[in-house]
Design a protein around this motif. Sequence first.
Motif, PDB file in Angstrom:
ATOM      1  N   ASP A 159       0.820  -1.220   0.000  1.00  0.00           N
ATOM      2  CA  ASP A 159       0.000   0.000   0.000  1.00  0.00           C
ATOM      3  C   ASP A 159       0.850   1.265   0.000  1.00  0.00           C
ATOM      4  N   LYS A 212      -0.568  11.416  -2.234  1.00  0.00           N
ATOM      5  CA  LYS A 212      -0.333  10.152  -2.932  1.00  0.00           C
ATOM      6  C   LYS A 212       0.883  10.157  -3.853  1.00  0.00           C
ATOM      7  N   HIS A 261     -14.779  -5.417   2.628  1.00  0.00           N
ATOM      8  CA  HIS A 261     -13.877  -4.275   2.794  1.00  0.00           C
ATOM      9  C   HIS A 261     -13.203  -4.323   4.164  1.00  0.00           C
ATOM     10  N   TYR A 294     -10.435   3.050   8.881  1.00  0.00           N
ATOM     11  CA  TYR A 294     -10.581   2.824   7.436  1.00  0.00           C
ATOM     12  C   TYR A 294     -11.499   1.627   7.179  1.00  0.00           C
ATOM     13  N   TYR A 338     -16.051   8.082   1.779  1.00  0.00           N
ATOM     14  CA  TYR A 338     -15.002   9.087   1.514  1.00  0.00           C
ATOM     15  C   TYR A 338     -13.819   9.005   2.486  1.00  0.00           C
ATOM     16  N   GLY A 350     -10.870   7.215   3.110  1.00  0.00           N
ATOM     17  CA  GLY A 350      -9.894   6.251   2.640  1.00  0.00           C
ATOM     18  C   GLY A 350      -8.745   6.132   3.628  1.00  0.00           C
ATOM     19  N   GLU A 351      -7.680   5.465   3.195  1.00  0.00           N
ATOM     20  CA  GLU A 351      -6.542   5.226   4.093  1.00  0.00           C
ATOM     21  C   GLU A 351      -5.943   6.524   4.627  1.00  0.00           C
TER      22      GLU A 351
END
Length: 665
Positions: free
Chosen positions: A136, A300, A437, A508, A514, A516-517
Motif C-alpha cells: 500500500d 499520494k 472491505h 478505514y 469518503y 480512505g486510508e
Amino acid sequence: MDVQKIIQDLRDELNQHNYNYYVLDKPVISDFEFDQKLKQLQELESRHPEFFDDNSPTQRVGGAITKHFKTVAHDYRMYSLDNSYSKEDLIDWETRIQKVLGNVPLQYTCELKYDGASISITYEKGKLLKAVTRGDGFQGDDVTTNIKTIKSVPLQLKGNYPERFDIRGEIILPFEGFEKMNQELIEIGETPYSNPRNTASGSLKLQDSSEVAKRPLECLLYFIVGHNLNIKTQFEGLEAARSWGFKVPKEAKLANSLQDVFEYISYWDTHRHQLPYETDGVVIKVNSFHQQDELGYTAKSPRWAIAYKFKAEQVSTKLNSISYQVGRTGSITPVANLEPVQLAGTIVKRASLHNADQIEKLDIRIGDTVFVEKGGEIIPKIIGVDFSKRSAEAIPTQYISHCPECHSELIRTEGEANHYCPNYYGCPPQIIGRIQHYITRKAMDIEGLGGETVALLYSNGLVKDYSDLYELTIDQVIPLERMAQKSAENLINGIAKSKEVPFDRVLYALGIRYVGETVAKKLAKHYKTIDALQEASLMDLILVDEIGEKIAQSVIDFFDNPENVRIVNRLKNVGVQMELVEVFNPDATDKLIGKTFVVSGVFSKFSRDELKKAIEDNGGKVGSSISAKTDFVVAGENMGPAKLEKANQLKIPIISEDDFLAMLQ
C-alpha cells in the motif's frame, strides 16, 4: 590452504560473471564453465558451513519455502505517480512546479515506464538486506528470498556505495522469456499465462523460491532513496547505481527543456515496440534532488515527477448485454458484457460503463459494435460506438430505476454521478461488500478469511455485519463449503488477531464513505479515539487538516445512524482497537502546539525529514506550502525563491534551524 579465501574468491568471480551476463550482456565464459565454478563453490560451502553467506551466488538457485510472506514497513514510503496523456498536461505540470520554485532553470530526467511489479530493495554495507513489494506504499510483503534468485539483482555491490539505502525498480518478464514459458505450458496442455506483467507480479509471491529461479525475470532499477547519499541529481543517481552493479536501463536521457521531453516521448512512442519488454509510457522527473525536496509530495504522489502514458491500444467488439453491480456503499456501476476480444495481451470480456451519463453520452445500445481500450493500461473501458454498424432495430438503453439485488428504488443525489441503492442494511451486496472491505489487507487484514467465505457466511445466516465476525466459532464455520478443521481454526485465529490492528486501519475498515486510508490516518492522529471522533461537530471536522465538508458530513452521517453506533460499540466491547496507541517519545513536548511550519532549503544539523519529525514530535504541524495559516518558515541554504517571496509577501517570520532549536529550549 586458506579455504575461506578460496570460497570468497569464487563468490567474487561468480558475481562478476553474473554481472557480465545479466547486466552488461557481455559474457566472458561459457555457461558450462560458469556451472562448473558454481558447483565447486557449492561443494566447498557444503563442507565448510561455518563460512555460510546468505548473499552467496549459490543462494540464487532458490529452494527456500515461504508459506506466509511477512508484512514489513517501508523505510521510505513508496508513492504512486500522477498520470498525463498530452503535451498540455505536461505544460500544466511544469507551470505548477515553477509556481513553487519561482521560474528557475529546470532539467528533467526522462525514463521509460516499465510495466512490471514494483519492488524496493534495501542494501546495507553493500549487501542485499531485504526486498519488499510496494503493497500500500507504507508497507509490503518481504519477498527477499525470491528476489535473490533474479540474476540481474546484485547480492554484493561494487565500488563506492552508501552505507545503507533503498533502491526502487520494476521486476519485469521480457517477451522472449514470457513466450518460452507459455510455449512450455502449451506443449504439456496447460493454460498459458495472460501477460508478462501479471506473470512477473505473481512470480514474486510463489512459495517455492526454486520455482522463481526458473523464471527469466529481470529487475530494472530507477530510483535511490536514503540519507547521506552524496548524490545531487536523479541522472547522477542512475549512473551511480549502474556503477555499483545494478541493471539500470540506458534509455534514460537528460532533458534541458519540455521540448526535449516531447522529443523523447515522440521517439519512444514509435520505437518502444522494438524493446525486449513491455513499456506503457515515460516517467519525467525534476532532475535536481534539492528541487525535488522543495516540491515535496501530495497525499499520494511526488510533485516533482509525472508519468506520460502512451495512447492505449484500442479494439472493437460487440456489446452483448449490460449488467448492473451494487457496491458496498450502494453505488450502482453498469458493466458492459462483451464478445471476448484480445486487448493489450489479455482477453477482455467486460468493461466499465461508469454511470448513466456515460451511457447517454455514448448513446450505447445492446448489439452495438463498440471501441474498447484499457484506461491506464489496466481497466478496460468503452470509449465509443461504431455507428456505421448499428442495427436499425437497436433500442436506446434505459438505465435501471430499481436495485437489481433488493429492488429498492434507486436515488441520485444532486451533483453525484452515480445512482445509489438506499437500502444500506437490507441490500445483500452492500452488506457483503462492507464486510469484505473490513477484512481486506489494508484494513483488518484477517488471515484465512476471503471474499468468497464472507459471502458464504452471510448466505448461511452467520453474519449480518462485520461485528458478527467476532462471535463466530469453529463449529459454525466447519460446515461451510471448502472448509476443514485447520482452515476453520485459521479463520477464527485470524479474526481474533485482527483485534491488534491499529486504530487508523480500524477507522478505514469501518467503511465510512469518503474515508480512505489517508483520511483515516489524519482523523485517527487528530482525534486519538473513536469516542472523540464520534462527538466531533461538523465544524470541528472541517477544521482538521485536509478534511473538507463532504468528508466531514459523511463522518457525521455515519455516527448519526444508531445501527452504526451499535456496531462500533460492539467492536469496542470485543477488544478491537478504538484508540490510537502512540509510540512513547521521551523528547516529545507540546512547545509548538498550534503552530504551523513550512520547511525549505538544505540544513546542516537536520535532514529535512528529521526537522519535520522534530516539529511534529513537539506538537507542531508541517505545511507543504506557505499560506496565511503558516506561522514560521524554517529556512536553510538555497531556500526556494518562490517560497521566500511568498513568505515576505505574507510577512511570515523566516527562522534558521538554530532559531528553531532555541524554540525547543
